[in-house]
Design a protein around this motif. Structure first.
Motif, short mmCIF file in Angstrom:
data_model
loop_
_atom_site.label_atom_id
_atom_site.label_comp_id
_atom_site.label_asym_id
_atom_site.label_seq_id
_atom_site.Cartn_x
_atom_site.Cartn_y
_atom_site.Cartn_z
N ARG A 76 0.89 -1.21 -0.38
CA ARG A 76 -0.13 0.05 0.01
C ARG A 76 0.32 1.29 0.06
O ARG A 76 1.72 1.69 1.31
CB ARG A 76 -0.85 0.61 1.15
N THR A 77 0.66 1.87 -1.01
CA THR A 77 1.73 2.67 -1.55
C THR A 77 0.92 4.14 -0.99
O THR A 77 0.06 4.69 -0.80
CB THR A 77 2.50 2.61 -2.35
N HIS A 78 1.83 5.20 -0.79
CA HIS A 78 1.02 6.94 -0.33
C HIS A 78 0.83 6.80 0.15
O HIS A 78 -0.20 6.95 0.83
CB HIS A 78 0.71 7.21 -1.26
N THR A 79 0.47 5.98 1.82
CA THR A 79 -0.67 5.50 2.46
C THR A 79 0.17 6.27 4.55
O THR A 79 1.14 5.33 4.22
CB THR A 79 -1.02 4.38 2.72
N ARG A 80 -0.71 6.49 4.81
CA ARG A 80 0.19 7.06 6.13
C ARG A 80 -0.77 6.31 7.33
O ARG A 80 -2.02 6.80 7.58
CB ARG A 80 0.09 8.73 6.70
N VAL A 81 0.28 5.29 8.21
CA VAL A 81 -0.61 4.70 9.68
C VAL A 81 -0.92 5.75 10.80
O VAL A 81 -0.25 6.53 10.72
CB VAL A 81 0.36 4.03 9.77
N ASP A 82 -2.39 6.24 11.16
CA ASP A 82 -2.20 7.25 12.49
C ASP A 82 -1.97 7.13 13.15
O ASP A 82 -1.70 7.56 14.48
CB ASP A 82 -3.47 7.79 11.55
N ALA A 83 -2.25 5.74 13.74
CA ALA A 83 -2.28 5.04 15.39
C ALA A 83 -1.96 3.52 14.58
O ALA A 83 -2.27 3.37 14.24
CB ALA A 83 -2.90 5.81 16.19
N ILE A 84 -0.77 3.40 16.39
CA ILE A 84 -1.15 1.98 16.10
C ILE A 84 -1.62 1.46 18.02
O ILE A 84 -1.92 2.13 18.80
CB ILE A 84 0.76 1.37 17.02
N ASP A 85 -2.62 0.58 17.57
CA ASP A 85 -3.70 -0.20 18.91
C ASP A 85 -2.85 -0.91 18.84
O ASP A 85 -3.02 -2.45 18.61
CB ASP A 85 -4.92 -0.38 18.67
N LEU A 86 -1.80 -1.26 20.19
CA LEU A 86 -1.06 -2.42 20.91
C LEU A 86 -2.10 -3.25 21.01
O LEU A 86 -2.23 -4.99 20.87
CB LEU A 86 -0.71 -1.95 21.82
N ASP A 87 -3.41 -3.39 22.20
CA ASP A 87 -4.46 -3.54 22.56
C ASP A 87 -5.11 -4.45 21.63
O ASP A 87 -5.15 -5.65 21.42
CB ASP A 87 -5.07 -3.50 23.64
N ALA A 88 -5.95 -4.15 20.69
CA ALA A 88 -6.84 -4.87 19.63
C ALA A 88 -5.52 -5.41 18.76
O ALA A 88 -5.96 -5.99 17.62
CB ALA A 88 -7.47 -3.38 18.27
N ARG A 89 -4.38 -5.18 18.34
CA ARG A 89 -3.41 -5.36 17.34
C ARG A 89 -3.80 -4.35 16.32
O ARG A 89 -3.78 -5.66 15.25
CB ARG A 89 -3.48 -6.98 17.28
N ALA A 90 -4.07 -3.22 15.91
CA ALA A 90 -4.28 -3.24 14.87
C ALA A 90 -4.21 -1.93 14.18
O ALA A 90 -3.37 -0.89 15.15
CB ALA A 90 -6.06 -2.95 14.76
N LEU A 91 -4.07 -2.41 13.31
CA LEU A 91 -3.26 0.18 13.02
C LEU A 91 -4.65 0.83 12.28
O LEU A 91 -5.55 0.27 12.02
CB LEU A 91 -2.59 0.17 11.72
N HIS A 92 -4.46 2.42 12.84
CA HIS A 92 -5.64 3.56 12.08
C HIS A 92 -5.12 4.23 11.19
O HIS A 92 -3.68 3.77 11.35
CB HIS A 92 -5.83 4.13 13.67
N ILE A 93 -5.68 3.78 9.97
CA ILE A 93 -5.47 4.61 8.89
C ILE A 93 -6.29 5.36 8.23
O ILE A 93 -7.56 4.80 7.88
CB ILE A 93 -5.16 3.74 8.21
N GLY A 94 -6.73 6.31 8.45
CA GLY A 94 -8.05 7.32 8.69
C GLY A 94 -9.21 6.40 9.73
O GLY A 94 -8.76 6.43 10.43
N GLU A 95 -10.21 5.91 8.35
CA GLU A 95 -11.28 5.57 9.44
C GLU A 95 -11.49 4.06 9.59
O GLU A 95 -11.68 2.96 9.72
CB GLU A 95 -13.09 6.05 8.86
#
Length: 386
Positions: A76-95
């Motif tokens: 996935r190019t030109h994509t910025r990760v907004d946050a890392i959720d360690l508990d949910a083991r998930a990345l936030h990319i926008g919505e």
């Protein structure tokens, strides 16, 4: 469906890890997320391309789609990760929420900008840290249609390599730095001055021992006001004022990180289980070595760990080969401040030996014809990370 191994960053660390992983496991789902174009290229070539007048497409060995296809990954190019959720083991990319099974941070380091850049000249002030940056600076040089007057701010490794490369490409280069000699972190002053002399002989303007106070528009030029009140004028400015590990994403997630990078152990694991870091962003057991060989060793070790064979990384006594053909330079900077530098040689063929209080060799620097001693001295020097 099993969540993929996810890598954030597509530089030499991220793609290098993916390459190593595919030699061991061709089936594991992998997602690679990058804020840039995702093309596969050798970062060291960025500071050798202008002498050869290489367009950006000549530096890329594979486009992003080829990387994804040949290495069997979702890219996935030109994509910025907004946050890392360690508990949910998930990345936030926008919505979007993107699950991961294990996570690797290969976000690299970003050039520092220690002063404000006026809006009117921002399009003529650059830093080059990836292929997209190279594209922008190359386009600016081409748009001039003539050799450029380039002011480089910073006389460290990046500044000196680009200065050498641009002079070799026929451009007029001015090198500005607070330090009294080039490469202050790699070379003791006598060797740095030897490199500076070679630069001056090649036609470069050196403005060392001077800080940059501000940038300003001067007619059609960019003006650089120095701390002694003097003013330089240039077509383009290249900032090379150091790199800072991109730790913001990790810190916001609660991972242990500081100015030297994300803290990881010898297995490249962060303070959170299943989350790893490597490359310029990683401080491995207290050492952040922003060079190619440590990065490659880390990628190889982490790939084995990720396929179930935990492998600690170790760094040898690997000298840094500086790309300044005007005067060859090789250095293995000591991890601790040496008790003394012992300098030998004549002219620009110099050897500097860094010694501790007990006169043991802990690092070295070589210039000119003395670079041939790099293997001999490396064997006598302790490893960076044994």
């Amino acid at each position: 469906m099993t969540a993929p191994l996810t890598i954030i960053g597509s530089g030499m660390a991220g793609i290098g890890l993916l390459k190593q992983l595919r030699t061991l496991d061709t089936e594991r789902p992998v997602t690679l997320i990058t804020a840039d174009s995702g093309d596969d290229y050798s970062k060291p070539l960025l500071s050798t391309g202008f002498a050869k007048r290489l367009p950006p497409e000549r530096l890329a060995t594979r486009a992003a789609l080829e990387v994804a296809d040949q290495l069997g990954a979702v890219l996935r190019t030109h994509t910025r990760v907004d946050a890392i959720d360690l508990d949910a083991r998930a990345l936030h990319i926008g919505e979007e929420r993107l699950a991961w099974s294990e996570l690797v941070l290969a976000t690299g380091a970003a050039p520092g900008t220690p002063f404000a850049i006026p809006e009117g000249i921002a399009e003529r002030v650059f830093s080059i840290n990836d292929l997209d940056d190279y594209r922008c600076f190359y386009a600016a040089l081409e748009a001039l249609g003539r050799p450029a007057r380039v002011a480089i701010v910073g006389a460290g490794l990046v500044g000196c390599e680009f200065a050498n490369d641009l002079v070799a490409g026929g451009h007029a280069v001015s090198l500005v730095a607070r330090e009294r000699a080039p490469l202050p972190r790699l070379l003791p002053e006598p060797l740095g001055k030897a490199l500076g002399e070679a630069f001056v002989e090649a036609g470069m303007g050196l403005y060392l021992g001077h800080g940059l106070q501000r940038l300003a528009q001067r007619g059609s030029d960019v003006g650089l006001e120095l701390d002694d009140g003097s003013m330089l004028e240039a077509d383009l400015v290249l900032l090379a004022t150091g790199l800072r590990p991109r730790i913001e994403l990790a810190q916001a997630a609660g991972l242990q990180a500081g100015p030297a990078g994300i803290q990881v152990d010898r297995y490249l694991q962060t303070s959170a289980a299943g989350v790893f870091a490597l490359g310029d962003v990683a401080c491995v057991d207290g050492v952040n070595a922003m060079y190619v060989q440590p990065l490659q060793a880390s990628a190889k070790a982490l790939a084995r760990t990720l396929v179930g064979s935990p492998t600690p990384v170790s760094y040898g006594a690997w000298p840094v080969l500086v790309k300044t053909p005007l005067l060859p330079v090789v250095a293995l900077p000591p991890l601790q401040t040496p008790a003394r530098w012992r300098v030998e040689g004549e002219g620009r063929d110099l050897v500097a030996l860094a010694e501790d209080q007990d006169e043991r060799l802990i690092g070295f620097a070589l210039t000119g014809g003395c670079v041939k001693r790099k293997v001999e001295l490396a064997r006598a020097t302790p490893p960076l990370l044994g």
